[in-house]
Enzyme design. Structure first.
Site, PDB file in Angstrom:
ATOM      1  N   GLU A 125     -13.206  -9.168   8.619  1.00 16.87           N
ATOM      2  CA  GLU A 125     -11.895  -8.622   8.973  1.00 16.87           C
ATOM      3  C   GLU A 125     -11.249  -9.587   9.959  1.00 16.87           C
ATOM      4  OE1 GLU A 125      -8.613  -7.421   9.214  1.00 16.87           O
ATOM      5  OE2 GLU A 125      -9.735  -6.001   7.987  1.00 16.87           O
TER       6      GLU A 125
ATOM      7  N   ASN B  38       2.086   2.229   7.574  1.00 22.46           N
ATOM      8  CA  ASN B  38       1.027   1.269   7.338  1.00 22.46           C
ATOM      9  C   ASN B  38       0.854   0.412   8.572  1.00 22.46           C
ATOM     10  OD1 ASN B  38      -0.362  -1.264   5.985  1.00 22.46           O
ATOM     11  ND2 ASN B  38      -0.493   0.422   4.527  1.00 22.46           N
TER      12      ASN B  38
ATOM     13  N   GLU C 274       0.820  -1.204   0.000  1.00 19.49           N
ATOM     14  CA  GLU C 274       0.000   0.000   0.000  1.00 19.49           C
ATOM     15  C   GLU C 274       0.862   1.265   0.000  1.00 19.49           C
ATOM     16  OE1 GLU C 274      -2.518  -0.906   3.358  1.00 19.49           O
ATOM     17  OE2 GLU C 274      -4.043  -1.760   2.039  1.00 19.49           O
TER      18      GLU C 274
ATOM     19  N   GLU D 217      -9.148   4.147  -0.290  1.00 18.50           N
ATOM     20  CA  GLU D 217      -9.200   4.511   1.124  1.00 18.50           C
ATOM     21  C   GLU D 217      -8.069   5.471   1.516  1.00 18.50           C
ATOM     22  OE1 GLU D 217      -8.951   0.894   3.319  1.00 18.50           O
ATOM     23  OE2 GLU D 217      -6.927   0.409   2.649  1.00 18.50           O
TER      24      GLU D 217
ATOM     25  N   GLU E 177      -5.649  -6.656   1.732  1.00 20.93           N
ATOM     26  CA  GLU E 177      -4.376  -6.837   2.436  1.00 20.93           C
ATOM     27  C   GLU E 177      -3.781  -8.227   2.226  1.00 20.93           C
ATOM     28  OE1 GLU E 177      -6.716  -3.711   4.067  1.00 20.93           O
ATOM     29  OE2 GLU E 177      -7.085  -5.809   4.622  1.00 20.93           O
TER      30      GLU E 177
END
Length: 703
Positions: A415, A193, A171, A508, A484
């Site tokens: 999640e 991150n 990311e 995001e 992810e």
């Protein structure tokens, strides 16, 4: 129609040093394999007579006292073959894909150990794929990889579009620089991150996009990453040689292999036209055909969701502020005080269902619906979620019934907080719960450091978990959109229920401080080489402070650019990510998002330059309609667009969503113009894209 032409020739080399040559079907590429005097395997690649990969070494370094698979080899057998087929993807940018290559398989025997490996090369019209194969044999059974020593020797100081090599995160914003500048810019390229670990200031990730001073485009990546560690690249800056750098496990080992087995394919795509890189299907073709026999339940989707309001800080995932910590099955949520900001409540979710139904969307994603969000992150917590127990204000039964009455499917959210063992512990129960309440797809997440502690997101063990989750989901006829997780390498061909991935810096981050305005002109050359991305486009309100006064972030894009992303950022799973009330302010522009398909008959990349611009035209899979998208970098640019891809003799209505003359991603991002005109295959359009802007066009056949 499928067709296969396979010819094989076999030869035994009389001279272990003899070079083996392979050419692509169109003869643009030639690859030479040879051994150095010490028996080290090497390859060398040319494109249209120009050297693009200098002589580069191949091999694997093994752990402990074992003799490594680096040198002392003799060529004992070679095979060549030609393969040509056309196959039909379950979903994709094309309704049919041609898989055409010439192949060379070189069997090497190590003199001292009598071990055998096979180096298999496949040369396509767009580039080279090669891998290591380890046949069943008595002298090589179980072995541990200390490091793979595959080299990619560049011919000069190319311009590269790179992100830092990392064991846990992709990311990052892309940095454009010369190869020789990577180490000096490395620290500047880093951003914070939830989980990250770099290994060297000369390390970068694949897919790596480069351009030579002579105008050649080169892309390095890998395909079919299965039961192996992800490959980063480490650069010898003095000689411009990249060498593979695998992700280690918690013990520092790079891979545990048992013959017979293979490595992933290492891929090199080359062209003098950047659009060829974008259009190549080489990565998919290096993966195995679908292992799912009945794919009728795998269906592309367009969705909205309770997500952006939490990302921006307008709403919260957590239900209450009463507890300093929570525990599964022990926390008394029934008597807790609601915090008043929880987004995933029944009445609010029904509003999204109404919006989806009224505007023709297939699904609604809801995040923060289940117990445990109060202290889910950063606690190295094993039992973090059970994926089935809702908060008191989220009525699973009522929402299921309401969505069904409106013709809308709910999309599940899992999640894991990177507690991989916990997810596997609950996976069957969670998937059965999804079946009971008719959830066809799940968005899974892996935020934070991996549990078991010390593992990385891209080590062999965790990569095996990601695939296990997809395989287990297929047993329950569930589609997976993993965030992810490891960046994709084309395995969506083998497991087409892997319908989406994040695995890069998505929308995001526009609410976390912003991304570079040309970010979306790089991603198709890098992250999307391995498969579609759930980029979550469609943001219309660029000033995040209007959603959350405490967040001063700005979305670095114009509305026209956001519309174009539905064409340029291919995905069979597309989100309209903004809040319904923001779409209701710009319903004329929102019409394009309502109209644009998510599955395609054909795609044409009309123009492209990494970091600067991309223009794509795609034909709807179920009609003769076309959709065009252009995303632009920071420099204002005019596109001269020929519509010669349209069917001759037919008339179409083109609705053009373009930047207004005064549009700018920073100062005037919501300025756009919509025009309509009749067009044919002979028509030409001249359109100007603002800084950080673009345009989108729907082209509908006139009946």
């Amino acid at each position: 129609m499928k067709y296969i032409l396979l010819t094989i020739s076999v030869c035994f080399s009389l001279f272990s040093m003899k070079a083996q040559e392979l050419k692509s079907p169109n003869n643009d590429f030639s690859m030479n394999f040879s051994l150095l005097k010490d028996g080290t395997p090497t390859y060398h690649l040319n494109y249209k007579g120009k050297e693009v990969i200098k002589q580069s070494k191949l091999g694997l370094e093994l752990k402990d006292d074992e003799k490594s698979l680096l040198n002392d080899f003799t060529i004992t057998h070679t095979e060549t073959a030609t393969f040509d087929e056309t196959w039909t993807p379950v979903w994709g940018e094309e309704s049919e894909i041609r898989n055409h290559y010439n192949e060379l398989a070189v069997t090497l025997t190590q003199n001292e150990t009598d071990r055998t490996i096979i180096l298999r090369f496949r040369l396509f019209d767009t580039g080279l794929g090669f891998r290591y194969e380890f046949p069943q044999q008595k002298n090589l059974v179980y072995f541990i990889v200390k490091e793979e020593r595959t080299q990619f020797a560049m011919t000069g100081d190319h311009t590269a579009f790179w992100i830092p090599g990392d064991y846990d995160s992709q990311e990052y914003d892309y940095t454009e620089s010369k190869l020789s500048e990577i180490s000096s810019l490395f620290n500047k390229a880093l951003t914070d991150n939830a989980s990250q670990e770099q290994f060297a200031k000369t390390g970068v990730q694949t897919a790596l996009m480069m351009k030579t001073d002579e105008g050649l485009y080169i892309n390095l990546h890998e395909a079919a990453l299965i039961d192996y560690s992800l490959m980063n690249l480490n650069l010898d800056e003095e000689n411009f040689i990249f060498e593979s750098w695998l992700t280690p496990d918690a013990q520092g080992n790079k891979g545990y292999l048992q013959a017979p087995c293979t490595s992933p394919w290492r891929t090199i795509m080359v062209s003098d036209d950047a659009t060829d890189i974008l259009a190549s299907k080489m990565t998919l073709n290096l993966n195995e055909p679908s292992k799912i026999e009945d794919t009728s339940w795998i269906k592309p989707m367009k969705y909205v969701g309770v997500w952006w309001e939490m990302i921006t800080g307008k709403s919260s995932w957590a239900y209450t502020n009463d507890f300093p910590s929570v525990q599964l099955g022990k926390t008394d949520y029934a008597n807790a005080t609601p915090n008043g900001t929880h987004g995933a409540n029944t009445e609010h979710v029904k509003e999204y269902i109404d919006f989806a139904s009224a505007n023709g969307f297939d699904g609604v994603l809801v995040e923060g619906w289940n117990e445990g969000w109060e202290d889910w992150f950063g606690q190295s917590k094993d039992y973090v979620f059970d994926f089935v127990t809702p908060y008191p204000d989220f009525d699973v039964e009522a929402i299921h019934d309401y969505a069904k009455s409106k013709g809308v499917k709910m999309i599940m959210h899992h999640e894991t907080s990177s507690s991989v063992r916990n997810y596997e512990r609950h996976m069957d129960t969670a998937y059965a719960f999804m079946n009971k309440y008719d959830y066809p797809a799940v968005k899974s997440g892996y935020v934070g450091d991996i549990l078991p502690r010390g593992e990385h997101h891209y080590s062999q063990w965790t990569i095996n978990h990601f695939l296990y989750a997809v395989q287990k989901a297929a047993d329950y006829k569930i589609m997976v959109n993993a965030h992810e997780a490891v960046r994709p390498t084309g395995i969506c061909r083998t497991y087409p229920n892997l319908i989406g991935n994040e695995s890069a810096r998505g929308t995001e981050f526009q609410a976390f401080g912003g991304s570079k305005p040309n970010h979306v002109t790089v991603l198709p050359f890098t992250r999307l080489i391995g498969g579609p991305m759930d980029y979550t486009p469609g943001i219309f309100e660029m000033d995040i402070a209007k959603l959350n006064p405490n967040n001063n972030s700005h979305v670095n894009s114009t509305i026209a650019n956001q519309l174009a992303l539905y064409v340029t950022m291919y995905s069979p799973l597309q989100m309209a990510a903004d809040l319904p009330e923001n779409y209701e302010r710009f319903m004329d522009a929102f019409q394009f998002i309502k109209d644009v398909p998510v599955d395609w008959q054909a795609s044409q990349y009309l123009e492209a330059e990494p970091g600067k611009y991309i223009t794509v035209a795609r034909q709807d899979k179920n009609s003769n309609n076309w959709f065009v998208g252009n995303v632009n970098g920071t420099t204002v640019r005019t596109t001269k667009l020929s519509l010669d891809f349209l069917e001759r003799g037919k008339k179409y209505t083109a609705t053009i969503y373009a930047d207004a003359k005064d549009a700018d991603y920073k100062t005037n991002p919501q300025a756009y113009e919509i025009t309509t005109k009749t067009v044919t295959s002979k028509s030409k359009l001249k359109l100007t894209s603002a800084s950080g802007g673009g345009f989108a066009i729907s082209i509908v056949e006139k009946k």
